[in-house]
Design a protein around this motif. Sequence first.
Motif, PDB file in Angstrom:
ATOM      1  N   UNK A  56      44.166  51.382  45.693  1.00 39.84           N
ATOM      2  CA  UNK A  56      44.567  52.332  46.729  1.00 39.84           C
ATOM      3  C   UNK A  56      45.595  53.287  46.138  1.00 39.84           C
ATOM      4  N   UNK A  57      45.140  54.482  45.757  1.00 40.17           N
ATOM      5  CA  UNK A  57      46.011  55.514  45.197  1.00 40.17           C
ATOM      6  C   UNK A  57      46.588  56.328  46.345  1.00 40.17           C
ATOM      7  N   UNK A  63      50.511  53.025  43.734  1.00 44.86           N
ATOM      8  CA  UNK A  63      49.200  52.400  43.600  1.00 44.86           C
ATOM      9  C   UNK A  63      49.294  50.954  44.064  1.00 44.86           C
ATOM     10  N   UNK A  64      48.372  50.559  44.935  1.00 42.89           N
ATOM     11  CA  UNK A  64      48.262  49.168  45.362  1.00 42.89           C
ATOM     12  C   UNK A  64      46.922  48.640  44.873  1.00 42.89           C
ATOM     13  N   UNK A  65      46.978  47.616  44.027  1.00 41.88           N
ATOM     14  CA  UNK A  65      45.766  46.955  43.572  1.00 41.88           C
ATOM     15  C   UNK A  65      45.578  45.724  44.443  1.00 41.88           C
ATOM     16  N   UNK A  66      44.447  45.662  45.149  1.00 43.46           N
ATOM     17  CA  UNK A  66      44.193  44.553  46.067  1.00 43.46           C
ATOM     18  C   UNK A  66      43.056  43.686  45.556  1.00 43.46           C
ATOM     19  N   UNK A  67      43.283  42.369  45.679  1.00 43.57           N
ATOM     20  CA  UNK A  67      42.249  41.411  45.285  1.00 43.57           C
ATOM     21  C   UNK A  67      42.446  40.134  46.080  1.00 43.57           C
ATOM     22  N   UNK A  69      43.033  39.287  49.157  1.00 42.16           N
ATOM     23  CA  UNK A  69      44.154  39.182  50.080  1.00 42.16           C
ATOM     24  C   UNK A  69      45.515  39.344  49.440  1.00 42.16           C
ATOM     25  N   UNK A  70      45.580  39.512  48.152  1.00 40.71           N
ATOM     26  CA  UNK A  70      46.842  39.730  47.453  1.00 40.71           C
ATOM     27  C   UNK A  70      46.861  41.167  46.933  1.00 40.71           C
ATOM     28  N   UNK A  71      48.076  41.659  46.680  1.00 46.25           N
ATOM     29  CA  UNK A  71      48.151  42.994  46.101  1.00 46.25           C
ATOM     30  C   UNK A  71      49.292  43.081  45.098  1.00 46.25           C
ATOM     31  N   UNK A  72      49.142  44.057  44.215  1.00 49.28           N
ATOM     32  CA  UNK A  72      50.167  44.341  43.215  1.00 49.28           C
ATOM     33  C   UNK A  72      50.489  45.828  43.319  1.00 49.28           C
ATOM     34  N   UNK A  73      51.770  46.132  43.407  1.00 50.25           N
ATOM     35  CA  UNK A  73      52.214  47.510  43.550  1.00 50.25           C
ATOM     36  C   UNK A  73      52.689  48.041  42.203  1.00 50.25           C
ATOM     37  N   UNK A  86      49.664  54.085  34.271  1.00 50.89           N
ATOM     38  CA  UNK A  86      50.248  53.180  35.250  1.00 50.89           C
ATOM     39  C   UNK A  86      51.619  52.769  34.742  1.00 50.89           C
ATOM     40  N   UNK A  87      52.608  52.760  35.630  1.00 50.72           N
ATOM     41  CA  UNK A  87      53.962  52.356  35.261  1.00 50.72           C
ATOM     42  C   UNK A  87      54.475  51.323  36.258  1.00 50.72           C
ATOM     43  N   UNK A  88      55.483  50.555  35.823  1.00 46.30           N
ATOM     44  CA  UNK A  88      56.112  49.615  36.748  1.00 46.30           C
ATOM     45  C   UNK A  88      57.224  50.334  37.513  1.00 46.30           C
TER      46      UNK A  88
END
Length: 138
Positions: A56-57, A63-67, A69-73, A86-88
Amino acid sequence: MIKKGISLICLLVFFTGCSSREKDIVGLWRTDSISNYVNGFSFTNNTKDAHWSYFDYRADGTLFERRKGEYRKSRYQLASADSLFYTDSTGKMLSGYKILDLNDKIMVLKMSQKPYLSGKNQELYEIRYFSKAVPKGK
């Protein structure tokens, strides 16, 4: 005078391309397949299952990466018309991709990888294919 005009046109085209890319990347993207190339051999995984991510850009560079039911921002940045990073949260680069294709329906990203073995003439890369996903409820 002509050189200045040409330079101005090139800059205008460059920045227009970037803004178009920024507009096209915003939204929810579904991973369709991932191809790996290693020194002449390739493998494509196009088996969709719960382990495949949605990306989700957001217009603010988030950016939210979903997999499952979990996500990483993280954050993303279009460094040029053909470069995506991509950066932290601290701004440290996590990964970078070359944009092979991007429009309002598809996105194709390529990431070069380091060789497994020492020596010359090695080529390793991954190509990820995405399609724009329609959010639930729309």
